[in-house]
Design a protein around this motif. Structure first.
Motif, PDB file in Angstrom:
ATOM      1  N   LYS A  99       0.835  -1.207   0.000  1.00 38.32           N
ATOM      2  CA  LYS A  99       0.000   0.000   0.000  1.00 38.32           C
ATOM      3  C   LYS A  99       0.868   1.254   0.000  1.00 38.32           C
ATOM      4  O   LYS A  99       0.544   2.238  -0.655  1.00 38.32           O
ATOM      5  N   GLU A 128     -10.543   9.382  -4.868  1.00 41.04           N
ATOM      6  CA  GLU A 128     -11.284   8.115  -4.903  1.00 41.04           C
ATOM      7  C   GLU A 128     -10.500   6.984  -4.235  1.00 41.04           C
ATOM      8  O   GLU A 128     -11.077   5.942  -3.921  1.00 41.04           O
ATOM      9  N   MET A 129      -9.227   7.197  -3.981  1.00 41.02           N
ATOM     10  CA  MET A 129      -8.401   6.180  -3.326  1.00 41.02           C
ATOM     11  C   MET A 129      -8.155   6.491  -1.851  1.00 41.02           C
ATOM     12  O   MET A 129      -7.604   5.665  -1.132  1.00 41.02           O
ATOM     13  N   GLU A 178      -9.579   3.915   0.720  1.00 41.56           N
ATOM     14  CA  GLU A 178      -8.804   2.666   0.684  1.00 41.56           C
ATOM     15  C   GLU A 178      -7.497   2.817   1.469  1.00 41.56           C
ATOM     16  O   GLU A 178      -7.143   1.957   2.280  1.00 41.56           O
ATOM     17  N   PHE A 179      -6.788   3.909   1.257  1.00 41.91           N
ATOM     18  CA  PHE A 179      -5.530   4.132   1.963  1.00 41.91           C
ATOM     19  C   PHE A 179      -5.766   4.384   3.451  1.00 41.91           C
ATOM     20  O   PHE A 179      -4.994   3.926   4.293  1.00 41.91           O
ATOM     21  N   LYS A 228      -8.219   3.184   5.284  1.00 39.24           N
ATOM     22  CA  LYS A 228      -8.524   1.882   5.898  1.00 39.24           C
ATOM     23  C   LYS A 228      -7.261   1.044   6.067  1.00 39.24           C
ATOM     24  O   LYS A 228      -7.083   0.387   7.092  1.00 39.24           O
ATOM     25  N   ALA A 229      -6.381   1.079   5.083  1.00 37.79           N
ATOM     26  CA  ALA A 229      -5.119   0.322   5.172  1.00 37.79           C
ATOM     27  C   ALA A 229      -4.271   0.867   6.329  1.00 37.79           C
ATOM     28  O   ALA A 229      -3.674   0.094   7.088  1.00 37.79           O
TER      29      ALA A 229
END
Length: 101
Positions: free
Chosen positions: A52, A86-87, A90-91, A93-94
């Protein structure tokens, strides 16, 4: 409030048990008193590891977080431009998952 900061708050508030705080005087969110994301220069910054981290850093305009501006970047923290909003979730949460492991 800028649209970027509004989006940062929206994303960060989607992380369960995250609380608002400050990191080097910048708005951040923490889990168990440890920061995992922050907001700097209208961009979101994530504490990432492994794949990630590489994925985030490979995005055009992304860079290691250097809050002092004195060429002393924080190696695990990646600053990602709003162009990749939009990412951001995701980042985020990681980054939060890394604290839980």
């Amino acid at each position: 409030m800028t649209k970027e900061k509004e989006f940062f708050l929206k994303i960060s508030n989607q992380i369960e048990n995250a609380t608002e705080g400050n990191l080097f005087g910048k708005p951040c969110f923490k889990l168990a008193k440890k920061a995992f994301v922050c907001f700097f220069q209208n961009e979101m910054v994530f504490k990432l590891f492994g794949e990630k981290h590489s994925d985030a850093l490979s995005l055009d305009g992304s860079k290691l977080f250097d809050p002092s501006g004195k060429n002393r970047p924080m190696k695990q923290w990646v600053q990602v431009p709003f162009d990749y909003q939009e990412m951001w979730l995701e980042f985020a949460k990681a980054a939060a998952n890394e604290l839980n492991n």
